[in-house]
Scaffold this motif. Structure first.
Motif, PDB file in Angstrom:
ATOM      1  N   ALA A 137       2.005   1.701  -3.436  1.00 28.98           N
ATOM      2  CA  ALA A 137       0.935   2.199  -4.310  1.00 28.98           C
ATOM      3  C   ALA A 137       0.704   3.691  -4.068  1.00 28.98           C
ATOM      4  O   ALA A 137       0.503   4.461  -5.011  1.00 28.98           O
ATOM      5  N   ALA A 138       0.765   4.094  -2.800  1.00 25.01           N
ATOM      6  CA  ALA A 138       0.502   5.492  -2.464  1.00 25.01           C
ATOM      7  C   ALA A 138       1.635   6.399  -2.939  1.00 25.01           C
ATOM      8  O   ALA A 138       1.395   7.472  -3.488  1.00 25.01           O
TER       9      ALA A 138
ATOM     10  N   PHE B 298       0.817  -1.210   0.000  1.00 23.76           N
ATOM     11  CA  PHE B 298       0.000   0.000   0.000  1.00 23.76           C
ATOM     12  C   PHE B 298       0.844   1.250   0.000  1.00 23.76           C
ATOM     13  O   PHE B 298       0.545   2.231  -0.683  1.00 23.76           O
ATOM     14  N   ASP B 299       1.908   1.213   0.773  1.00 19.55           N
ATOM     15  CA  ASP B 299       2.804   2.353   0.828  1.00 19.55           C
ATOM     16  C   ASP B 299       3.377   2.622  -0.567  1.00 19.55           C
ATOM     17  O   ASP B 299       3.425   3.763  -1.034  1.00 19.55           O
TER      18      ASP B 299
ATOM     19  N   GLN C  50       2.150   5.574  -7.169  1.00 19.10           N
ATOM     20  CA  GLN C  50       0.974   5.618  -8.029  1.00 19.10           C
ATOM     21  C   GLN C  50       1.140   4.839  -9.322  1.00 19.10           C
ATOM     22  O   GLN C  50       0.986   5.402 -10.413  1.00 19.10           O
TER      23      GLN C  50
END
Lengths: 228, 228
Positions: free
Chosen positions: A67-68, A64-65, A71
């Protein structure tokens, strides 16, 4: 930015590979504990599963990190998303090793398996560890030729599972209902363990080839030797 | 940006709630098929699981897309990450409903369950659907007082699972080993179904309160009436 993405992804993959080898070791030790009615070893497998779950949670957070921060889109996003799905499958493999260990603890100091089925469970344990290690190797090297090995192991596991069912259901089964249920549940844990390894392999194929996950099947190579 | 994040999250939650009600309906229909040896109904449950899996994949994609676009941190990131974990648990509930339906198909036109256990399985089916609906309600409303209801249902399910084990293992069990294994596996599917609903409830609590997931336990309210 792109270089950083690759590095982060390599780090996540490394953790997934280590986690896979860890659950491979867990099913090996759980099987040993089952065969020897070794309570201490069973307890260590049960306690060790917490670390597997923690690694899965950490991998989720890393994905998630990533992806954040980066992007990613399209193929890259697919890779990051697959990381979480793969970690959950490996986590389930760890849970199943724990289930085997818990069954050993439940019947201790009695054995959960009658003597004549020791060979079948020893084979199931060896296959389970081998399929985990093959899945780890696949993630580590992206060599898709490992897939047919995984397919073969899974087929062998299914055959053992079916064989065990016939043994238990045969009119000559000399043991009781409790023993029948114990070995059936145990056998199911091994069979499910292998299924999750196949899921990992399918997800990795999806990541590597971009083929839709649902369309991917893992088939055994008919020319390959059976695992001893 | 913030408003958009809230809207996207609400949309994901709505999908999770619908998916939960869908697997609640699936276990209801699977139980009906089991009790009536209704092959057509069993087949429709099996076929319907594809839609559940597709929804799970779509929720994953939405969560990642949200993480990539909005780059949430801390509490918000926790919420988005939990979305994927929750969707996987609900997906597993759908798989277990499918397992029940497949068992029905396997023995058709024979019934998988002896007559005297119909009542137990009818209760398990009702509890499974009720716990799914309670989990859906929890997600929809964030009313944490639903938690004790979920805990109670899970306790009742565990009690039924234990009761069934004693029935099967009693010296007066009039059926064979095959029947014993069938009902034990079926009972395990229901028990695991409820466990996954508890996992969903724990994750939702984690999202709502920020308490560490590992520390959250779901306890039954001792004053609550049992489900009929």
């Amino acid at each position: 930015m792109r270089e950083q993405f690759r590095q982060d992804l390599a780090e996540i993959t490394r953790e997934l590979v280590e986690m896979t080898f860890a659950v491979g070791s867990a099913i090996n030790r759980a099987t040993q504990a089952l065969l020897d009615s070794d309570l201490e070893l069973a307890e260590s497998v049960i306690a060790g599963d917490v670390a597997v779950d923690a690694t899965a949670a950490e991998i989720d957070a890393r994905c998630f990190d990533l992806a954040a921060r980066q992007q990613p889109v399209a193929a890259d996003l697919r890779v990051v998303m697959s990381g979480i799905r793969i970690s959950m499958s490996i986590e389930r493999m760890g849970d199943l090793a724990k289930h085997v260990a818990k069954q050993t603890r439940l019947r201790y100091p009695k054995s959960s398996i009658p003597n004549e089925l020791r060979g079948v469970f020893a084979q199931m344990g060896a296959l389970a560890e081998a399929i985990a290690n093959a899945a780890g190797l696949l993630m580590d090297t992206e060599q898709l030729d490992v897939l047919s090995t995984i397919g073969r192991y899974d087929d062998q596991m299914d055959a053992l599972h079916r064989e065990l069912f016939s043994t238990v259901l045969s009119p000559s089964w000399p043991h009781g209902v409790e023993e029948a249920i114990d070995v059936t549940l145990l056998s199911r844990y091994y069979e499910r363990y292998a299924d999750h390894a196949v899921t990992v392999a399918r997800r990795m194929t999806h990541v590597t080839t971009g083929e839709p996950y649902e369309a991917i099947t893992i088939d055994a190579d008919p020319n390959q030797a059976e695992l001893a």
